[in-house]
Design a protein around this motif. Sequence first.
Motif, PDB file in Angstrom:
ATOM      1  N   VAL A   1       3.773  13.418   2.140  1.00 31.46           N
ATOM      2  CA  VAL A   1       3.035  12.620   1.162  1.00 31.46           C
ATOM      3  C   VAL A   1       2.095  11.663   1.873  1.00 31.46           C
ATOM      4  O   VAL A   1       0.944  11.461   1.480  1.00 31.46           O
ATOM      5  CB  VAL A   1       4.017  11.880   0.241  1.00 31.46           C
ATOM      6  N   ARG A   2       2.579  10.995   2.962  1.00 31.48           N
ATOM      7  CA  ARG A   2       1.725  10.061   3.704  1.00 31.48           C
ATOM      8  C   ARG A   2       0.529  10.803   4.318  1.00 31.48           C
ATOM      9  O   ARG A   2      -0.604  10.290   4.315  1.00 31.48           O
ATOM     10  CB  ARG A   2       2.538   9.388   4.799  1.00 31.48           C
ATOM     11  N   GLU A   3       0.774  12.005   4.849  1.00 29.75           N
ATOM     12  CA  GLU A   3      -0.332  12.777   5.440  1.00 29.75           C
ATOM     13  C   GLU A   3      -1.363  13.169   4.386  1.00 29.75           C
ATOM     14  O   GLU A   3      -2.578  13.081   4.616  1.00 29.75           O
ATOM     15  CB  GLU A   3       0.235  14.029   6.117  1.00 29.75           C
ATOM     16  N   LEU A   4      -0.875  13.626   3.209  1.00 31.73           N
ATOM     17  CA  LEU A   4      -1.806  13.953   2.121  1.00 31.73           C
ATOM     18  C   LEU A   4      -2.595  12.734   1.676  1.00 31.73           C
ATOM     19  O   LEU A   4      -3.795  12.809   1.380  1.00 31.73           O
ATOM     20  CB  LEU A   4      -1.044  14.556   0.946  1.00 31.73           C
ATOM     21  N   ALA A   5      -1.896  11.566   1.608  1.00 31.65           N
ATOM     22  CA  ALA A   5      -2.565  10.338   1.189  1.00 31.65           C
ATOM     23  C   ALA A   5      -3.657   9.939   2.168  1.00 31.65           C
ATOM     24  O   ALA A   5      -4.762   9.525   1.764  1.00 31.65           O
ATOM     25  CB  ALA A   5      -1.530   9.210   1.038  1.00 31.65           C
ATOM     26  N   GLU A   6      -3.398  10.056   3.490  1.00 28.25           N
ATOM     27  CA  GLU A   6      -4.410   9.707   4.472  1.00 28.25           C
ATOM     28  C   GLU A   6      -5.608  10.672   4.404  1.00 28.25           C
ATOM     29  O   GLU A   6      -6.771  10.275   4.555  1.00 28.25           O
ATOM     30  CB  GLU A   6      -3.795   9.720   5.870  1.00 28.25           C
ATOM     31  N   HIS A   7      -5.302  11.963   4.181  1.00 26.45           N
ATOM     32  CA  HIS A   7      -6.391  12.939   4.043  1.00 26.45           C
ATOM     33  C   HIS A   7      -7.266  12.614   2.836  1.00 26.45           C
ATOM     34  O   HIS A   7      -8.504  12.622   2.916  1.00 26.45           O
ATOM     35  CB  HIS A   7      -5.803  14.344   3.908  1.00 26.45           C
ATOM     36  N   TYR A   8      -6.603  12.274   1.737  1.00 27.85           N
ATOM     37  CA  TYR A   8      -7.355  11.936   0.526  1.00 27.85           C
ATOM     38  C   TYR A   8      -8.160  10.658   0.734  1.00 27.85           C
ATOM     39  O   TYR A   8      -9.325  10.562   0.323  1.00 27.85           O
ATOM     40  CB  TYR A   8      -6.395  11.779  -0.648  1.00 27.85           C
TER      41      TYR A   8
ATOM     42  N   SER B   1      -1.680   0.889   0.278  1.00 27.78           N
ATOM     43  CA  SER B   1      -0.715   1.565   1.145  1.00 27.78           C
ATOM     44  C   SER B   1       0.203   2.504   0.378  1.00 27.78           C
ATOM     45  O   SER B   1       0.799   3.412   0.971  1.00 27.78           O
ATOM     46  CB  SER B   1       0.132   0.533   1.907  1.00 27.78           C
ATOM     47  N   ASP B   2       0.369   2.272  -0.943  1.00 27.43           N
ATOM     48  CA  ASP B   2       1.255   3.108  -1.737  1.00 27.43           C
ATOM     49  C   ASP B   2       0.553   4.432  -2.073  1.00 27.43           C
ATOM     50  O   ASP B   2      -0.495   4.430  -2.730  1.00 27.43           O
ATOM     51  CB  ASP B   2       1.636   2.368  -3.024  1.00 27.43           C
ATOM     52  N   PRO B   3       1.087   5.599  -1.649  1.00 25.83           N
ATOM     53  CA  PRO B   3       0.433   6.888  -1.973  1.00 25.83           C
ATOM     54  C   PRO B   3       0.309   7.103  -3.463  1.00 25.83           C
ATOM     55  O   PRO B   3      -0.681   7.683  -3.919  1.00 25.83           O
ATOM     56  CB  PRO B   3       1.348   7.919  -1.323  1.00 25.83           C
ATOM     57  N   ASP B   4       1.302   6.656  -4.250  1.00 29.55           N
ATOM     58  CA  ASP B   4       1.237   6.843  -5.704  1.00 29.55           C
ATOM     59  C   ASP B   4       0.067   6.079  -6.290  1.00 29.55           C
ATOM     60  O   ASP B   4      -0.711   6.594  -7.103  1.00 29.55           O
ATOM     61  CB  ASP B   4       2.562   6.417  -6.332  1.00 29.55           C
ATOM     62  N   ALA B   5      -0.071   4.800  -5.868  1.00 32.27           N
ATOM     63  CA  ALA B   5      -1.192   3.999  -6.365  1.00 32.27           C
ATOM     64  C   ALA B   5      -2.519   4.534  -5.887  1.00 32.27           C
ATOM     65  O   ALA B   5      -3.539   4.525  -6.608  1.00 32.27           O
ATOM     66  CB  ALA B   5      -1.007   2.538  -5.929  1.00 32.27           C
ATOM     67  N   LEU B   6      -2.584   5.056  -4.606  1.00 34.46           N
ATOM     68  CA  LEU B   6      -3.822   5.606  -4.078  1.00 34.46           C
ATOM     69  C   LEU B   6      -4.270   6.829  -4.879  1.00 34.46           C
ATOM     70  O   LEU B   6      -5.450   7.004  -5.177  1.00 34.46           O
ATOM     71  CB  LEU B   6      -3.632   5.989  -2.614  1.00 34.46           C
ATOM     72  N   ALA B   7      -3.303   7.678  -5.252  1.00 31.22           N
ATOM     73  CA  ALA B   7      -3.655   8.857  -6.039  1.00 31.22           C
ATOM     74  C   ALA B   7      -4.197   8.475  -7.402  1.00 31.22           C
ATOM     75  O   ALA B   7      -5.126   9.107  -7.925  1.00 31.22           O
ATOM     76  CB  ALA B   7      -2.450   9.775  -6.187  1.00 31.22           C
TER      77      ALA B   7
END
Length: 791
Positions: A126-133, A157-163
Motif C-alpha cells: 500500500v505504501r509503495e502504491l501510495a508513493e507511486h500515485y 502521509s496516510d495512504p487512505d487520505a492520499l487516495a
Amino acid sequence: MTQNLSLPAPLPVVFLHDTVVLPGMVVPIELDDSSRAAIDAARLAHDGAQDDQPTRVLVAPRLEDRYATHGVVAVVDRVGRFAGGKPAAVLRAERRVAIGAGVTGPGAALWVEAEPVPAPVVTDEVRELAEHYRTLVVSILERREAWQVIDTVRRISDPDALADTSGWAPYLTEDQKRQVLETPDVAERLRLLVGWTRSYDTEDEVTSTISEEVREGLEKTQREFVLRQQLAAIRKELGEGEPDGSDDYRARVEAADLPEPVREAALREVDKLERSSDQNPEAGWIRTWLDTVLELPWNERTEDSHDVAAARAVLDADHHGLDEVKDRITEYLAVRARRAERGLEVVGGRGSGAVVLLAGPPGVGKTSLGESVARALGRKFVRVALGGVRDEAEVRGHRRTYVGALPGRIVRAIKEAGSMNPVVLLDEVDKVGADHRGDPAAALLEVLDPAQNHTFRDHYLELDLDLSDVLFIATANVVEQIPSALLDRMELVTIDGYTEDDKVAIARDFLVPRQLERAALTPEEVTVSEEALGELAANYTREAGVRQLERLLAKAFRKAATRLATGEAERVDVDLEALKDLVGRPRFTPDSHERTDVPGVATGLAVTGLGGDVLYVETSVAEGTAGLTVTGQLGDVMKESASIALSWVRAHAGELGLDPAALDRSIHVHFPAGSIPKDGPSAGVTMVTALVSLLTGRPVRSDVGMTGEVTLSGRVLPIGGVKQKLLAAQRAGLSTVYVPERNRPDLDDVPAELLAALDVRPVGRVTDILAEALEPAGASAGSTGSAVSAA
C-alpha cells in the motif's frame, strides 16, 4: 482521517447528481427540495438529541440504474444562500460508509443505516502504491506550477487520505470518482488511481510538449513579423523598397506587355498576395505563378524570313536528299510570303499553324532537320523530348494546389524560346506511354490540333495560350504506335532512309568534316577515299540512317590521331587497303546466294523499327503426320499467312506439277532470328515461293527478293514501306524485286538511282512470281524430282 468516531445511525441521505464527494472534501452544494428535506430532518433529529455533536448527513451520488452502495458521512457546516440568492449548504465529508437498509425517521427525508467501513490495513504494498500515485500527481501539478497544492499532497502521509484526494482531480470522470468512492479497499483504490493517472500523465505530457512548441513557434513568428516590419521601415527610409513584395509585383504586372485577359488575371493574384501575410504558404505559390506569367513572351514574336530561295538553300546545305520534307517546308514558306505580300494576317488566328510528323528509322536526320527548319525560317528552336513520358501533367501542367506544381513542357518550351512563334520539335512522339497518371498522347490532341490550339489552356496557368503560330514538328520511328486520333492531327512525311550513294555523299560532305574537327585533325593529315566510303556504306553497315557509319569514321580517325601522335606516320590515308587495320573486317556481305542455293528457301522483305530488312523463309518436309509447323516468334497475321500459303499450294498442286501425296506430310516453315518478333501482312508470296521451291526441287534465284500478301485465290495484295524494302534489297545485294501491282504508285517516291539499280517488277498474281523467280528444272544439283523426298 479518524475512523473511530461515533457513528450516528441512521442518517438522512443527500443525493448529488453531478458531484461525487470523497472523505476529506469540503464542498458547497445547491439545495433542492430533496437535499433541503434531508438537512432539515438532520437538524430536527439533532435538536431532539440535545448533545454536542454536529449535524451530520449521509452524502451519496444519485444513480440512474441503481442505488449507490457507499457514501460519506458529512457535517453540515453552514446553511445559507449563494451570491445569486439560491439556497446552499457547505458540507465537510468525514469518512466512507456503506449504505444499509432504509429506516424511518423524522421529517420528509430518506433515512438509511450507515454501516462503518473497516479501517484500512497499511502494508508495504500500500505504501509503495501510495508513493507511486503521489509521484504521478506531483508530476501533473508541476507542469501546472501548482506549488501550494504540491506541498499539501507531499504532507499527506496516510495512504487512505492520499487516495481520497482524487476527488479534486479534474481529469477523472464522475464514473471514475464514483468507482473510487465504492472501493473501500485502499490497495485496490490506489491501483485504479495509478492506472488512470499514468494514462492521463502520458497524454498530458505530450499535449504540454505540443503546446510549448506551438507557443515557441508563435513567439518566433511574432518576433519575425516585428523584425520584418522594422526591416521594411528601414528600407523605406533608405529608399530601397521591398524586393519581393506585392507592390513590386503590381508594378511589374502594370509595366509588362500582357494581353488584357492575362493582365486582369495577374492583377487578381496580386490582390490576393497583398491581402495574405508572408506566413501564408499560398503567398509563395502566388509569387511563383506570377513569375511564370511575367516570364512568358505573350506578345513577343520573331520576324520570319520570307526568302523562299534562301530557305531552300539552308535546307540543302544542312541535309542531303530529303526532298519531300524540304518541299513541304518550302511550300509553307511560300504561302506565308504571299500572305505577307498581300497584307493578309500572317501570325495568330485559327488554324494558321502547321503540324508536320517526320516518321522514319533512327539516324536519318529527323531531329537535326528541325533545327535546320528553324534556321531557315529565322525562328527560335526548342526541343521537347517525349520519349518515356507517362504523366499527363508533363504536357498540360500540374494543378496549382499540388506542392511543387509546374507548368507543362509546352509552356516551358515557349518560355525557353522567348517568342510565341518558335519551332517546337516534339521528339519521339511514338514513345509516349500511358498509366494511372493519365495519357499524355491524349493531352497532345489539343496542342497539335490547328483548330483548337489557339486557346490552349495549361492546368498550371489556367490562361488561354495561343499556339496557333507555333510550328510543331513531331518525330517518330514507328507510325503504328501513335494513336489514330493523334496521327489524324498531323501531316505525315516519311523519311525511309538513304541509298548507298546518298550515304557516301552524306559521309563526304557532312560526316567526315565533323569527325575530323572532333578528332582535331586536318584534311592534310587524314584523307578518305570515295572507295573507302562506299565500302563502309555497303559492307560495314546495314542501316537506314548513317549513325553507325559515323561511328566507324570516328573510330578510324581516332586510330589515325594515335598514329600521328606517336610519330608512327605523318599522314594517314583511309582507303580500301587501310580499312581492315582501322575499323576491322566487314561485318556484312551479301549472302542471299548462299542462303538460297538449296530448294525451299526464299528471300522476302520486311520493315522494322530500324528501317527495311531482308527476311529469309526456310521450309522443310518430313515423313509423319500431315500438318504445318511455323516457328520464328511470329505474330498471328504471319501464322495465318503460312496457312493461306499452304492451302493455295494444295489447291494448285496439279497446276504446279506436284504430287498431292507429297503434301500429306509434316511441313515446317521457319523464319530465322527467332529471338526477334515478326508480324505483318507482307510475307505471303515469300512463303508460297519457298513451299513451291521445296516441293518442286527448284531453288529460288539468289538475286530475287519479294514482298506482298497472298490470298486463297492467288492474288497479291498491296503492302506498306515499299521504299524502305527496296533500300534493304539494295543493301543486301539483290537485283530483282517483286512488289504488288497495286503498289506501283508508291514507286514514284523511290529515288531514280535506286530504281536504276534494281529491277522492280510489279505483279498481280503469285503465279507470275513462281514463273520467274524459280530456277529452271535441272539448273542445280538439288533440282531433281527426288529433292522433295530427300528433304
